[in-house]
Write a protein that holds these residues in place. Structure first.
Motif, PDB file in Angstrom:
ATOM      1  N   VAL A 184       0.844  -1.198   0.000  1.00 18.50           N
ATOM      2  CA  VAL A 184       0.000   0.000   0.000  1.00 18.50           C
ATOM      3  C   VAL A 184       0.873   1.239   0.000  1.00 18.50           C
ATOM      4  O   VAL A 184       1.821   1.349   0.788  1.00 18.50           O
ATOM      5  N   ASP A 185       0.574   2.180  -0.887  1.00 17.19           N
ATOM      6  CA  ASP A 185       1.336   3.432  -0.936  1.00 17.19           C
ATOM      7  C   ASP A 185       0.712   4.522  -0.059  1.00 17.19           C
ATOM      8  O   ASP A 185       1.416   5.196   0.687  1.00 17.19           O
ATOM      9  N   LEU A 186      -0.606   4.683  -0.172  1.00 15.30           N
ATOM     10  CA  LEU A 186      -1.281   5.786   0.521  1.00 15.30           C
ATOM     11  C   LEU A 186      -2.548   5.304   1.202  1.00 15.30           C
ATOM     12  O   LEU A 186      -3.175   4.335   0.771  1.00 15.30           O
ATOM     13  N   ILE A 187      -2.932   6.010   2.263  1.00 16.98           N
ATOM     14  CA  ILE A 187      -4.275   5.897   2.831  1.00 16.98           C
ATOM     15  C   ILE A 187      -4.889   7.294   2.808  1.00 16.98           C
ATOM     16  O   ILE A 187      -4.252   8.264   3.235  1.00 16.98           O
ATOM     17  N   PHE A 188      -6.096   7.391   2.287  1.00 19.52           N
ATOM     18  CA  PHE A 188      -6.794   8.675   2.248  1.00 19.52           C
ATOM     19  C   PHE A 188      -8.060   8.580   3.097  1.00 19.52           C
ATOM     20  O   PHE A 188      -8.934   7.747   2.835  1.00 19.52           O
ATOM     21  N   GLU A 465      -7.117  12.643  -7.300  1.00 20.35           N
ATOM     22  CA  GLU A 465      -6.444  13.129  -8.505  1.00 20.35           C
ATOM     23  C   GLU A 465      -5.328  14.102  -8.135  1.00 20.35           C
ATOM     24  O   GLU A 465      -4.202  14.018  -8.653  1.00 20.35           O
ATOM     25  N   CYS A 466      -5.635  15.027  -7.210  1.00 21.56           N
ATOM     26  CA  CYS A 466      -4.612  15.992  -6.750  1.00 21.56           C
ATOM     27  C   CYS A 466      -3.441  15.273  -6.080  1.00 21.56           C
ATOM     28  O   CYS A 466      -2.273  15.635  -6.269  1.00 21.56           O
ATOM     29  N   ILE A 467      -3.745  14.239  -5.287  1.00 24.45           N
ATOM     30  CA  ILE A 467      -2.701  13.497  -4.580  1.00 24.45           C
ATOM     31  C   ILE A 467      -1.798  12.762  -5.566  1.00 24.45           C
ATOM     32  O   ILE A 467      -0.565  12.801  -5.467  1.00 24.45           O
ATOM     33  N   CYS A 468      -2.405  12.084  -6.529  1.00 24.18           N
ATOM     34  CA  CYS A 468      -1.608  11.316  -7.505  1.00 24.18           C
ATOM     35  C   CYS A 468      -0.784  12.218  -8.413  1.00 24.18           C
ATOM     36  O   CYS A 468       0.296  11.826  -8.877  1.00 24.18           O
ATOM     37  N   LEU A 469      -1.269  13.444  -8.674  1.00 24.82           N
ATOM     38  CA  LEU A 469      -0.558  14.378  -9.551  1.00 24.82           C
ATOM     39  C   LEU A 469       0.291  15.383  -8.775  1.00 24.82           C
ATOM     40  O   LEU A 469       0.894  16.289  -9.366  1.00 24.82           O
ATOM     41  N   ASN A 470       0.329  15.221  -7.421  1.00 24.23           N
ATOM     42  CA  ASN A 470       1.095  16.120  -6.550  1.00 24.23           C
ATOM     43  C   ASN A 470       0.697  17.591  -6.733  1.00 24.23           C
ATOM     44  O   ASN A 470       1.545  18.486  -6.749  1.00 24.23           O
ATOM     45  N   LYS A 471      -0.600  17.834  -6.826  1.00 20.73           N
ATOM     46  CA  LYS A 471      -1.112  19.211  -6.934  1.00 20.73           C
ATOM     47  C   LYS A 471      -1.804  19.582  -5.626  1.00 20.73           C
ATOM     48  O   LYS A 471      -3.023  19.520  -5.496  1.00 20.73           O
ATOM     49  N   GLY A 496       7.648   9.568  -3.094  1.00 20.67           N
ATOM     50  CA  GLY A 496       8.051  10.147  -4.378  1.00 20.67           C
ATOM     51  C   GLY A 496       7.913   9.197  -5.548  1.00 20.67           C
ATOM     52  O   GLY A 496       7.974   9.622  -6.704  1.00 20.67           O
ATOM     53  N   LYS A 497       7.735   7.906  -5.259  1.00 22.22           N
ATOM     54  CA  LYS A 497       7.539   6.932  -6.343  1.00 22.22           C
ATOM     55  C   LYS A 497       6.102   6.984  -6.855  1.00 22.22           C
ATOM     56  O   LYS A 497       5.210   7.505  -6.189  1.00 22.22           O
ATOM     57  N   LYS A 498       5.889   6.423  -8.029  1.00 16.33           N
ATOM     58  CA  LYS A 498       4.539   6.402  -8.605  1.00 16.33           C
ATOM     59  C   LYS A 498       3.585   5.624  -7.701  1.00 16.33           C
ATOM     60  O   LYS A 498       3.901   4.537  -7.223  1.00 16.33           O
ATOM     61  N   VAL A 499       2.417   6.218  -7.479  1.00 11.49           N
ATOM     62  CA  VAL A 499       1.412   5.583  -6.634  1.00 11.49           C
ATOM     63  C   VAL A 499       0.788   4.404  -7.378  1.00 11.49           C
ATOM     64  O   VAL A 499       0.308   4.542  -8.504  1.00 11.49           O
ATOM     65  N   LYS A 500       0.824   3.245  -6.731  1.00 13.25           N
ATOM     66  CA  LYS A 500       0.261   2.038  -7.354  1.00 13.25           C
ATOM     67  C   LYS A 500      -0.941   1.487  -6.609  1.00 13.25           C
ATOM     68  O   LYS A 500      -1.752   0.766  -7.181  1.00 13.25           O
ATOM     69  N   SER A 501      -1.065   1.806  -5.326  1.00 12.59           N
ATOM     70  CA  SER A 501      -2.179   1.272  -4.542  1.00 12.59           C
ATOM     71  C   SER A 501      -2.575   2.246  -3.440  1.00 12.59           C
ATOM     72  O   SER A 501      -1.721   2.854  -2.795  1.00 12.59           O
ATOM     73  N   ILE A 502      -3.889   2.393  -3.239  1.00 10.86           N
ATOM     74  CA  ILE A 502      -4.444   3.354  -2.271  1.00 10.86           C
ATOM     75  C   ILE A 502      -5.563   2.682  -1.488  1.00 10.86           C
ATOM     76  O   ILE A 502      -6.371   1.941  -2.049  1.00 10.86           O
ATOM     77  N   ILE A 503      -5.590   2.952  -0.201  1.00 15.30           N
ATOM     78  CA  ILE A 503      -6.750   2.593   0.623  1.00 15.30           C
ATOM     79  C   ILE A 503      -7.531   3.873   0.890  1.00 15.30           C
ATOM     80  O   ILE A 503      -6.974   4.853   1.391  1.00 15.30           O
TER      81      ILE A 503
END
Length: 552
Positions: A184-188, A465-471, A496-503
């Motif tokens: 897992v890369d991120l949790i939102f 979308e903002c999180i994945c595009l760093n905006k 800093g790596k490309k996001v591949k998985s999100i919870i």
């Protein structure tokens, strides 16, 4: 039983000594005899309204001088309010009370839920934060499977508290396989109160429309197809129960389609089945026929029945209130697109209440007018409130107060309202409202506006979308300290790596419309998304806990 069916079911209970299963209300109202020295287990939610039913049952048993071992099992946990009232009712000495800490229930291959329908009310109205503790432990259990993310983003006050609770668990407990790597890369985390518009809209995805019209409870839907209504035996046996889980392949393919596409899709599938049956009708030889009957015939019959039921459900949704539904959609889309309402729409709102529509429908429209326009003017608020009380009774003054306290109905001159980002502000700046100069056709089925006929995109999509595009610049300006991110030191090498998985976790309920949009996000950005929430909701389920029940 529906939540219970997702992890054990009636057959499992009966094989382990449970002789009879009843609905609590039906059992207590029709009780005629209970054998002595039996164990009665009452499986309930931590809702204080249920205690009156339990006390009635205890009084009936006591009056008959019977010896019954009564156990109350509270799912998923006993809240402070429930515990206090349990003691006040004098049930502690008569009934044993324990918790069944059920965590996430699987509803789909990418969707799990606690199925706790009152969390929004508990957190926002009652200020009871008990649910956050269970949610934190449930998310921690998920991390036990997939590992720890490198960043946790939170939007809203409850999300911030949840992030802190998860941080506390990280400091006290260590995952068995925490080797510095994770799937897992991120949790939102997001509060439902940050986007109050999405649950108030009429969903136009197939699964969302079925839930809005019939109600889907833990992947099960009850309805009466026209064939059953005309058949006396089927009518006596009760409504048709349709399973809409991931195990039903044809529904899994159709669930996120725009409702306009569904009839054509189902009819095409039925035609495919007919063609396969015709090709099998030319089988030669006894062995081929036996093989077909043993392996394929039952499968064809099951798929055919499912497709026919789905088609019947589609026809019922289209047939019931066609004119009313079109007017409702037009009203919603007009108010959302302009972020305001005019006098003719206010008159339409009054007419809706005067027609004595279900109270949830009236409240949905009142709340939508208020949230979308940044609050009602003081004069309009007084007018709407008066009309509502005249139509539904003065006793619903508490109901209207509940909506005001949760921010669903506000006055635009209230100083507190002005401190928060208005719908028109965040919706326009984050691109939740379609821009005709940028997007040629918002009703196309491959963009995030399709589920509302090109009017609105749920906030959760734009945030991810903002999180994945760093905006983050626009988001930080809009929300300030209400939006936070916490980096986890042990996973800093993956930042800093490309996001591949999100919870994703929405606190206070998630709609099937938003689920469909999140799946579209996963496809567009080539990421795996696990969707978690406290409960699957529609406008009725969302508003129902806020309505003061006079008969309770």
């Amino acid at each position: 039983m529906r939540p219970l069916d997702r992890f054990c079911g009636a057959a499992f209970l009966k094989s382990n000594g449970v002789s009879k299963i009843f609905q609590l209300e039906d059992y207590c109202s029709t009780i005629t005899n209970v054998d002595d020295n039996v164990h009665v287990l009452l499986l309930i939610r931590s809702e204080t309204s249920v205690l009156n039913t339990i006390k009635t049952f205890v009084n009936v048993i006591d009056a008959r001088k019977q010896v019954v071992n009564l156990h109350v099992i509270v799912v998923p946990r006993v809240t402070e309010a429930f515990r206090n009232l349990f003691e006040m009712e004098g049930l502690c000495d008569l009934v044993t009370c324990t918790e069944l800490p059920v965590e996430f229930l699987p509803l789909d291959v990418d969707l799990i839920s606690l199925e706790m329908p009152n969390v929004f009310k508990e957190l926002v109205l009652d200020k009871d934060l008990t649910a956050l503790s269970l949610l934190a432990s449930s998310l921690w259990a998920i991390q036990g499977f997939f590992g720890i993310p490198h960043t946790i983003y939170s939007l809203g006050g409850c999300s911030k508290l949840l992030s802190e609770l998860m941080q506390n668990q990280e400091s006290f407990e260590k995952l068995a396989h925490d080797d510095g790597d994770s799937d897992v890369d991120l949790i939102f985390l997001m509060d439902r109160s940050e986007d109050l518009v999405s649950p108030l809209l009429s969903p136009l995805t197939f699964q969302g429309a079925l839930d809005d019209h019939f109600g889907i409870n833990c992947c099960y839907m009850e309805f009466n197809p026209p064939t059953a209504a005309s058949n006396t035996e089927e009518r006596k046996s009760g409504p048709t129960i349709l399973t809409l889980g991931p195990e039903i392949e044809v529904f899994a393919q159709a669930k996120d389609l725009h409702f306009a596409q569904v009839s054509e899709f189902v009819r095409a599938k039925l035609q495919e089945l007919d063609e396969i049956k015709e090709s099998k009708s030319g089988l030669k030889g006894i062995s081929d026929l036996k093989s077909f009957v043993a392996n394929d015939l039952r499968k064809f019959q099951q798929e055919s029945n499912i497709l026919k039921n789905l088609l019947a459900a589609v026809d019922m949704v289209i047939a019931v209130g066609r004119h009313t539904r079109v007017k409702q959609l037009q009203l919603e889309q007009s108010v959302i697109a302009r972020c305001s309402y005019d006098k003719s729409e206010l008159t339409q709102l009054e007419n809706i209440m005067c027609q004595q529509v279900p109270i949830e429908t009236a409240l949905k429209n009142i709340a939508l007018f208020s949230v979308a326009s940044g609050g009602l003017s003081s004069g309009d608020l007084k007018l709407v409130k008066t009309r509502f009380l005249h139509c539904y009774g003065y006793e619903h003054l508490i109901t209207f107060s509940n909506l005001e306290q949760t921010g669903l109905v506000v006055c635009n001159s209230d100083p507190v309202t002005k401190k928060l980002p208005m719908f028109s502000t965040w919706a326009k700046k984050l691109g939740c409202l379609i821009n005709p100069n940028v997007v040629a056709d918002g009703s196309k089925f491959d963009n995030p506006y399709y589920a509302t006929n090109g009017t609105f995109c749920p906030l959760i999509y734009k945030f991810l979308e903002c999180i994945c595009l760093n905006k983050f610049e626009e988001v930080t300006k809009l929300y300030g300290q209400n939006f936070q991110n916490r980096s986890i030191q042990s996973q800093s090498h993956r930042t800093g790596k490309k996001v591949k998985s999100i919870i994703v976790c929405v606190i206070g309920g998630l709609t099937y419309l938003e689920c469909a949009i999140l799946r579209l996000f996963a496809v567009k950005f080539s990421v795996n998304v696990l969707i978690t929430t406290t409960c699957m909701i529609n406008s009725k389920k969302f508003l129902s806990p806020l309505i003061e029940r006079i008969d309770s």
